[in-house]
Design a protein around this motif. Structure first.
Motif, PDB file in Angstrom:
ATOM      1  N   LEU A  34       1.016  -1.261  -0.072  1.00 49.85           N
ATOM      2  CA  LEU A  34      -0.063  -0.039  -0.020  1.00 49.85           C
ATOM      3  C   LEU A  34       0.794   1.299  -0.119  1.00 49.85           C
ATOM      4  N   PHE A  35       1.953   1.045   0.676  1.00 46.50           N
ATOM      5  CA  PHE A  35       3.078   2.311   0.542  1.00 46.50           C
ATOM      6  C   PHE A  35       3.438   2.724  -0.833  1.00 46.50           C
ATOM      7  N   LEU A  36       3.623   1.415  -1.499  1.00 45.48           N
ATOM      8  CA  LEU A  36       4.027   1.457  -2.945  1.00 45.48           C
ATOM      9  C   LEU A  36       3.017   2.000  -3.746  1.00 45.48           C
ATOM     10  N   ILE A  45      -2.552   4.336   8.334  1.00 50.47           N
ATOM     11  CA  ILE A  45      -2.728   3.214   9.180  1.00 50.47           C
ATOM     12  C   ILE A  45      -4.040   2.414   9.087  1.00 50.47           C
ATOM     13  N   GLU A  46      -4.927   3.243   8.844  1.00 47.54           N
ATOM     14  CA  GLU A  46      -6.463   2.881   8.964  1.00 47.54           C
ATOM     15  C   GLU A  46      -6.658   2.072   7.602  1.00 47.54           C
ATOM     16  N   MET A  47      -5.840   2.450   6.511  1.00 45.04           N
ATOM     17  CA  MET A  47      -6.073   1.786   5.097  1.00 45.04           C
ATOM     18  C   MET A  47      -5.390   0.504   5.485  1.00 45.04           C
ATOM     19  N   ILE A  48      -4.191   0.388   5.995  1.00 45.28           N
ATOM     20  CA  ILE A  48      -3.473  -0.830   5.931  1.00 45.28           C
ATOM     21  C   ILE A  48      -4.213  -1.943   7.090  1.00 45.28           C
ATOM     22  N   ALA A  49      -4.367  -1.319   8.077  1.00 42.04           N
ATOM     23  CA  ALA A  49      -5.181  -2.309   9.100  1.00 42.04           C
ATOM     24  C   ALA A  49      -6.452  -2.790   8.456  1.00 42.04           C
ATOM     25  N   ALA A  50      -7.140  -2.003   7.627  1.00 48.05           N
ATOM     26  CA  ALA A  50      -8.531  -2.692   6.969  1.00 48.05           C
ATOM     27  C   ALA A  50      -8.254  -3.662   5.998  1.00 48.05           C
ATOM     28  N   GLY A  53      -7.411  -6.840   7.871  1.00 47.17           N
ATOM     29  CA  GLY A  53      -8.147  -7.425   8.646  1.00 47.17           C
ATOM     30  C   GLY A  53      -7.931  -7.380  10.159  1.00 47.17           C
ATOM     31  N   MET A  54      -7.094  -6.239  10.432  1.00 49.25           N
ATOM     32  CA  MET A  54      -6.673  -5.878  12.076  1.00 49.25           C
ATOM     33  C   MET A  54      -7.385  -4.641  12.401  1.00 49.25           C
ATOM     34  N   THR A  55      -7.439  -4.388  13.561  1.00 47.94           N
ATOM     35  CA  THR A  55      -7.974  -2.896  14.080  1.00 47.94           C
ATOM     36  C   THR A  55      -6.471  -2.034  14.276  1.00 47.94           C
ATOM     37  N   LYS A  56      -6.992  -0.701  13.967  1.00 46.74           N
ATOM     38  CA  LYS A  56      -5.837   0.321  14.316  1.00 46.74           C
ATOM     39  C   LYS A  56      -5.306  -0.022  15.613  1.00 46.74           C
ATOM     40  N   ARG A  57      -5.804  -0.182  16.730  1.00 45.44           N
ATOM     41  CA  ARG A  57      -5.328  -0.450  17.912  1.00 45.44           C
ATOM     42  C   ARG A  57      -4.307  -1.711  17.885  1.00 45.44           C
ATOM     43  N   THR A  58      -4.558  -2.608  17.187  1.00 44.41           N
ATOM     44  CA  THR A  58      -3.516  -3.816  16.957  1.00 44.41           C
ATOM     45  C   THR A  58      -2.137  -3.456  16.377  1.00 44.41           C
ATOM     46  N   VAL A  59      -2.407  -2.507  15.426  1.00 46.30           N
ATOM     47  CA  VAL A  59      -1.360  -2.082  14.540  1.00 46.30           C
ATOM     48  C   VAL A  59      -0.473  -0.983  15.595  1.00 46.30           C
TER      49      VAL A  59
END
Length: 223
Positions: A34-36, A45-50, A53-59
């Motif tokens: 996603l960075f690329l 972070i929200e985009m990556i977490a979604a 399949g993780m929560t932002k809190r986990t990341v």
């Protein structure tokens, strides 16, 4: 008659160490993609977490901010491109030219893989923002190859196969001449064919070794 008891439901347990490691690996892989795709500024972070399949809190429990996640993803990608010394030693069959050609082809083919190409593009696009990724790439990936080549050239000089030289400088020139030019073409979308790769690497190795041939000292009187 004994009344049947309902089945006991097991609570979902914590993931195993292997499962947690796999999820972390997935996070870093997805983040780098996603960075690329979107660039550092637009990827969140929200985009990556979604996506993973993780929560932002986990990341955020692992990485305090986006920069830390980016650098961790790049570091992992570099680590996966490292050529182990054992592999380089297997490529050394006692012939200096053949060994140099084999290592040169191996390094170039690493870049030609999807993972290698992705890493080079991320470094090219974000190194102005994170200059430390150049240092990281050099320390983890390039320096071990230079160290091996330096030892190889020192041994060749001791055996009289090449003239005494600054082997570390020659090793860096080798990577620049043999690998650097091809990497730029690959990243630009012009990868060599297998035959072109073999020919270009062999030509450059011959050119390099010709410059290192032992030559008679002109100050010595002929016998």
């Amino acid at each position: 008659m004994t009344e049947a008891r309902p089945p006991v439901r097991r609570r979902a347990g914590r993931p195993t160490r292997e499962q947690a490691a796999a999820r972390h690996e997935e996070l870093l892989e997805t983040a780098l993609d996603l960075f690329l795709e979107h660039g550092y500024e637009l990827a969140t972070i929200e985009m990556i977490a979604a996506k993973v399949g993780m929560t932002k809190r986990t990341v955020y429990a692992r990485y305090p901010d986006k920069a830390a996640l980016f650098l961790a993803a790049v570091r992992r990608a570099i680590e996966r491109q490292v050529m182990p010394r054992e592999e380089m030693e297997r490529l050394d069959q006692g012939d200096l030219a053949a060994t140099l050609e084999a290592i040169g082809r191996r390094r170039i083919r690493q870049v030609m893989t999807p993972e290698g190409l992705r890493l080079q593009r991320v470094i090219n696009s974000e190194s102005y923002r994170f200059p430390e990724i150049f240092t990281l790439h050099n320390e983890l990936s390039t320096a071990p190859v230079i160290a091996f080549l330096t030892d190889l050239l020192d041994r060749a000089a001791a055996e009289g196969a090449i003239a005494p030289t600054n082997s570390g400088r020659v090793a860096r020139a080798f990577l620049s001449m043999v690998v650097g030019g091809q990497v730029r073409a690959i990243v630009a979308g012009r990868p060599p064919t297998p035959d072109q790769l073999d020919e270009r690497v062999a030509f450059t190795v011959r050119l390099l070794l010709d410059g290192l041939r032992p030559r008679p000292n002109p100050m010595e009187a002929p016998q």
